[in-house]
Design an enzyme around this catalytic site. Structure first.
Site, PDB file in Angstrom:
ATOM      1  N   GLU A   1      39.613  32.728  47.748  1.00 33.48           N
ATOM      2  CA  GLU A   1      41.016  33.028  47.115  1.00 33.48           C
ATOM      3  C   GLU A   1      42.020  33.658  48.195  1.00 33.48           C
ATOM      4  OE1 GLU A   1      42.212  32.940  43.615  1.00 33.48           O
ATOM      5  OE2 GLU A   1      40.716  31.480  43.110  1.00 33.48           O
ATOM      6  N   ASP A  55      40.803  26.418  35.086  1.00 36.16           N
ATOM      7  CA  ASP A  55      39.995  27.402  35.896  1.00 36.16           C
ATOM      8  C   ASP A  55      40.785  28.738  35.766  1.00 36.16           C
ATOM      9  OD1 ASP A  55      37.894  27.995  37.652  1.00 36.16           O
ATOM     10  OD2 ASP A  55      39.162  27.797  39.621  1.00 36.16           O
ATOM     11  N   SER A  56      39.601  29.484  36.277  1.00 31.14           N
ATOM     12  CA  SER A  56      40.219  30.855  36.604  1.00 31.14           C
ATOM     13  C   SER A  56      41.280  31.068  37.713  1.00 31.14           C
ATOM     14  CB  SER A  56      39.111  31.918  36.784  1.00 31.14           C
ATOM     15  OG  SER A  56      38.396  31.462  37.767  1.00 31.14           O
ATOM     16  N   CYS A  68      35.146  25.453  35.486  1.00 27.95           N
ATOM     17  CA  CYS A  68      34.843  26.802  36.109  1.00 27.95           C
ATOM     18  C   CYS A  68      33.536  27.382  35.340  1.00 27.95           C
ATOM     19  CB  CYS A  68      36.135  27.955  35.265  1.00 27.95           C
ATOM     20  SG  CYS A  68      35.578  29.709  35.697  1.00 27.95           S
ATOM     21  N   THR A 124      31.943  29.800  35.318  1.00 27.86           N
ATOM     22  CA  THR A 124      31.807  31.374  34.784  1.00 27.86           C
ATOM     23  C   THR A 124      32.254  31.010  33.218  1.00 27.86           C
ATOM     24  OG1 THR A 124      32.393  32.054  36.616  1.00 27.86           O
ATOM     25  CG2 THR A 124      32.414  33.448  34.904  1.00 27.86           C
ATOM     26  N   CYS A 140      29.765  26.868  41.723  1.00 28.79           N
ATOM     27  CA  CYS A 140      31.031  27.473  41.217  1.00 28.79           C
ATOM     28  C   CYS A 140      31.921  26.511  41.918  1.00 28.79           C
ATOM     29  CB  CYS A 140      31.051  28.860  41.896  1.00 28.79           C
ATOM     30  SG  CYS A 140      32.690  29.631  42.209  1.00 28.79           S
ATOM     31  N   THR A 141      32.957  26.447  41.326  1.00 32.27           N
ATOM     32  CA  THR A 141      34.023  25.344  41.677  1.00 32.27           C
ATOM     33  C   THR A 141      34.826  25.751  43.023  1.00 32.27           C
ATOM     34  OG1 THR A 141      35.614  26.397  40.160  1.00 32.27           O
ATOM     35  CG2 THR A 141      34.334  24.455  39.439  1.00 32.27           C
ATOM     36  N   HIS A 142      34.577  27.198  43.485  1.00 33.90           N
ATOM     37  CA  HIS A 142      35.274  27.404  44.551  1.00 33.90           C
ATOM     38  C   HIS A 142      34.584  27.163  46.012  1.00 33.90           C
ATOM     39  CE1 HIS A 142      37.883  29.960  42.065  1.00 33.90           C
ATOM     40  NE2 HIS A 142      38.637  30.358  43.125  1.00 33.90           N
TER      41      HIS A 142
END
Ligand code: DGL
Length: 280
Positions: free
Chosen positions: A161, A13-14, A76, A78, A195-197
């Site tokens: 984040e 992931d980013s 991710c 994206t 979105c994984t967040h």
């Protein structure tokens, strides 16, 4: 290229969001070894161009291959939207046709047929995932009569984040994007957190969502799809090592990753820092 050593399943992931996917995958498939890589130093990817997301993701894939990963999950959206197809079609045949890179969009889309009744689907995602149109394209392939409406939420990843996801200030941005989405289509009955967040914002999202709307948080579906994939591809499954280990790597500070990761995962994490570059 042949006689590959057995290696862990790579999860990329980013940043931290892929940890929500890793957790579900480990719950479903606890026997395997996992190697998580977060490109935290260059996160977020969501506002970056196609070229840059592709370049960064390819660097991560090459690094994970060097760690003997036979199978990589781009955890991710994206990266799955902007890089997966090119990596699968252009790079993998040259790098090593015996390895696999999978994404999170297709498994998420496959599950919605059992959930939506009106075929009105909402997508909440980063600006990059929304502008890529990957979700509408994939959904239309499986459900041609569906109405798909997206809303980019540029503030949501920074809220997560920076550890602000459960603070009152986050309410403003969560409500704003949800209201905008339902102004575009008030008939949405299924909402994908693409979105994984976003699972970390799930409590707040539920609060501002119309009651009848089903929320799809993708971790469980990605894990189920991976279990199914490994069953259908024993030649890959038997090359994934099984000692129940999990190691963490980040391109940012080890201390920062280890402390932030505890928001996403239960238990202590000991991360190692690496540098990603375009090493052939
Ligand atoms: N985790 C990424 C995703 O699922 C978003 C984070 C980012 O923008 O880098 O799209």
């Amino acid at each position: 290229m042949v006689n590959l050593a057995d290696g862990p399943i790579g999860i990329f992931d980013s940043g931290y969001g892929g940890l929500t996917i890793l957790e579900e995958i480990r719950r479903k498939l606890p026997g395997y070894d996992y190697l998580y890589l977060g490109d935290n130093a260059r996160s977020p990817y969501g506002t970056r161009s196609f070229e840059v997301v592709y370049e960064f993701t390819l660097q991560a894939v090459k690094w994970l291959f060097k760690q003997d990963c036979r199978l990589i999950i781009l955890a991710c959206n994206t990266a799955s939207a902007k890089a997966l197809r090119t990596i699968q079609q252009k790079d993998l045949p040259q790098l090593d046709p015996n390895r696999r890179v999978l994404g999170v969009i297709r498994p998420t889309v496959e599950c919605i047929g059992n959930i939506t009744k009106k075929q009105h689907i909402g997508i909440l995602a980063t600006p990059g995932t929304i502008t890529s149109e990957s979700y509408p394209i994939e959904i239309k392939k499986l459900f041609p009569n569906s109405i798909v409406t997206g809303e980019a939420c540029p503030m949501w990843v920074p809220l997560v984040e920076n550890g602000e996801y459960d603070k009152p200030g986050a309410d403003y941005f969560v409500k704003q994007n949800i209201d905008r989405l339902f102004e575009k289509d008030s008939l949405i009955d299924t909402l994908i957190l693409a979105c994984t967040h976003y699972p970390l914002l799930e409590n707040k999202i539920q609060r501002f969502l119309p009651k009848q709307v089903a929320l799809v948080s993708q971790g469980r579906f990605v894990a189920e799809s991976l279990a199914d994939y490994l069953q259908r591809h024993p030649e890959i499954a038997e090359k994934c090592s099984k000692n129940e280990t999990c190691r963490f790597f980040t391109t940012e500070s080890e201390e920062k990753f280890s402390s932030m990761a505890s928001l996403f995962l239960s238990g202590e994490i000991d991360a190692k820092r690496i540098v990603l570059e375009d090493a052939e």
